[in-house]
Write a protein that holds these residues in place. Structure first.
Motif, PDB file in Angstrom:
ATOM      1  N   SER A  90       0.820  -1.212   0.000  1.00 60.11           N
ATOM      2  CA  SER A  90       0.000   0.000   0.000  1.00 60.11           C
ATOM      3  C   SER A  90       0.857   1.267   0.000  1.00 60.11           C
ATOM      4  O   SER A  90       0.385   2.337  -0.365  1.00 60.11           O
ATOM      5  CB  SER A  90      -0.930   0.011   1.212  1.00 60.11           C
TER       6      SER A  90
ATOM      7  N   VAL B 178      -6.676   1.346  -5.717  1.00 52.24           N
ATOM      8  CA  VAL B 178      -6.872   0.749  -4.413  1.00 52.24           C
ATOM      9  C   VAL B 178      -8.280   0.183  -4.374  1.00 52.24           C
ATOM     10  O   VAL B 178      -9.255   0.919  -4.502  1.00 52.24           O
ATOM     11  CB  VAL B 178      -6.677   1.772  -3.274  1.00 52.24           C
ATOM     12  N   ARG B 179      -8.364  -1.145  -4.230  1.00 51.70           N
ATOM     13  CA  ARG B 179      -9.665  -1.785  -4.115  1.00 51.70           C
ATOM     14  C   ARG B 179     -10.045  -1.802  -2.645  1.00 51.70           C
ATOM     15  O   ARG B 179      -9.336  -2.360  -1.811  1.00 51.70           O
ATOM     16  CB  ARG B 179      -9.611  -3.211  -4.642  1.00 51.70           C
ATOM     17  N   LYS B 180     -11.154  -1.169  -2.323  1.00 52.05           N
ATOM     18  CA  LYS B 180     -11.607  -1.097  -0.947  1.00 52.05           C
ATOM     19  C   LYS B 180     -12.058  -2.475  -0.473  1.00 52.05           C
ATOM     20  O   LYS B 180     -12.672  -3.227  -1.218  1.00 52.05           O
ATOM     21  CB  LYS B 180     -12.770  -0.105  -0.808  1.00 52.05           C
ATOM     22  N   GLY B 181     -11.766  -2.790   0.780  1.00 53.75           N
ATOM     23  CA  GLY B 181     -12.147  -4.077   1.351  1.00 53.75           C
ATOM     24  C   GLY B 181     -13.655  -4.167   1.540  1.00 53.75           C
ATOM     25  O   GLY B 181     -14.318  -3.187   1.861  1.00 53.75           O
TER      26      GLY B 181
ATOM     27  N   SER C  99      -9.296  -6.370   4.181  1.00 55.61           N
ATOM     28  CA  SER C  99      -8.409  -5.218   4.097  1.00 55.61           C
ATOM     29  C   SER C  99      -8.379  -4.664   2.671  1.00 55.61           C
ATOM     30  O   SER C  99      -8.677  -5.359   1.706  1.00 55.61           O
ATOM     31  CB  SER C  99      -6.993  -5.599   4.528  1.00 55.61           C
ATOM     32  N   ASP C 100      -8.039  -3.386   2.567  1.00 52.00           N
ATOM     33  CA  ASP C 100      -7.895  -2.747   1.262  1.00 52.00           C
ATOM     34  C   ASP C 100      -6.673  -3.326   0.546  1.00 52.00           C
ATOM     35  O   ASP C 100      -5.697  -3.717   1.188  1.00 52.00           O
ATOM     36  CB  ASP C 100      -7.715  -1.241   1.409  1.00 52.00           C
TER      37      ASP C 100
ATOM     38  N   LYS D 291      -3.947  -2.661  -2.742  1.00 49.43           N
ATOM     39  CA  LYS D 291      -3.438  -1.793  -3.803  1.00 49.43           C
ATOM     40  C   LYS D 291      -2.939  -2.669  -4.936  1.00 49.43           C
ATOM     41  O   LYS D 291      -2.228  -3.652  -4.710  1.00 49.43           O
ATOM     42  CB  LYS D 291      -2.301  -0.913  -3.294  1.00 49.43           C
TER      43      LYS D 291
END
Length: 69
Positions: free
Chosen positions: A6, A32-35, A48-49, A51
Motif C-alpha cells: 500500500s 486501491v480496491r476497498k475491502g 483489508s484494502d 493496492k
C-alpha cells in the motif's frame, strides 16, 4: 496486474518490475480496491484494502508467469 504494497509508489513499482522481470515498462497505473464488509454468524468483519498496479510494457516485451521466478 500485480498486488503491491500500500506504500509503494509508481517509480518503485516500475524499478521493481524492470529489475525482477528484465522488461521495459511503458507506464504504471495504480488503484486501491476497498475491502468488502462481510457478516459471518452475526459478526461483522471487513477485508483489508488492496493496492494493485497495472503495468503496461513496451512493444515486444512480455512477462511469462508460467516460468516462475
Amino acid at each position: 496486474m500485480f498486488k503491491v504494497s500500500s506504500r509503494a509508489t509508481k517509480p518503485q513499482i516500475q524499478r521493481g518490475d524492470r529489475k525482477l522481470f528484465d522488461v521495459k515498462v511503458k507506464r504504471v497505473n495504480t488503484l486501491v480496491r476497498k475491502g468488502k464488509t462481510k457478516v459471518f454468524r452475526g459478526n461483522f468483519g471487513s477485508q483489508s484494502d488492496v493496492k494493485r498496479a497495472i503495468v503496461t510494457l513496451e512493444e515486444g516485451h512480455r512477462i511469462d508467469v508460467t516460468t516462475g521466478l
